[in-house]
Write a protein that holds these residues in place. Structure first.
Motif: not given
Length: 178
Positions: A54-56, A60-61, A64, A128, A131-132, A135
């Protein structure tokens, strides 16, 4: 036998893809651990693994930013620690310290191995494209590690809503695959 309708919101509990794993990433303050069960093998040579993050999330951060991680495969002996990692945020605590897990240096990536896991897969992100939207990361396994003392690993498998299944008996059937 009559079948009954099954809720679409629970379909994931029928298609559990494999064992719960602990994904580690390197961070500025401390490495992070994320419990993950949304993964799948995509290719055998080179070994490619797809996973959803999940991007939150902190993972993830960190993934990435570094494009590297380790997929650590735990067994039932540390199931409570695995669930603890899944129920907490690495943005608030150091999960290695909080759950008594031991980071070990990897050979090919900056993220650590977890010593208590019976297998570890050092990975780098190779695709990737999804990913956007989803995820969904594609990882190439660069180096694999396994504890030879663990002959029949009893991995844990998430069935949803706090329910887990433990891998059990191994059966052997004739197969042309190796």
């Amino acid at each position: 036998m009559a079948k009954k309708s099954f809720p679409l919101s629970k379909v994931y509990t029928l298609l559990e893809p494999g064992p719960v794993v602990l994904l580690t990433t390197a961070g500025d303050q401390h490495p992070n651990i994320m419990a993950m069960s949304w993964h799948t093998m995509l290719e055998f040579t080179p070994p490619l693994v797809g996973c959803v993050i999940g991007d939150r999330s902190l993972s993830f951060r960190l993934l990435t930013a570094s494009n590297e991680c380790v997929i650590n495969i735990p067994t039932v002996e540390i199931a409570e620690k695995v669930v603890g990692c899944g129920n907490t945020s690495g943005a608030k605590i150091d999960k290695f310290t909080a759950f008594g897990l031991t980071p070990k240096p990897a050979k090919k990536v900056g993220a650590p191995l977890i010593a208590e896991c019976y297998a570890n897969l050092e990975c780098r992100v190779v695709d990737t494209e999804m990913v956007a939207r989803y995820g969904f990361f594609v990882l190439e396994v660069l180096k694999g590690w396994i504890d030879p003392a663990v002959q029949e690993p009893r991995t844990i498998h998430h069935r949803g809503c706090g329910s887990f299944m433990v891998a059990g008996e191994t059966i052997r059937l004739k197969s042309k695959m190796q």
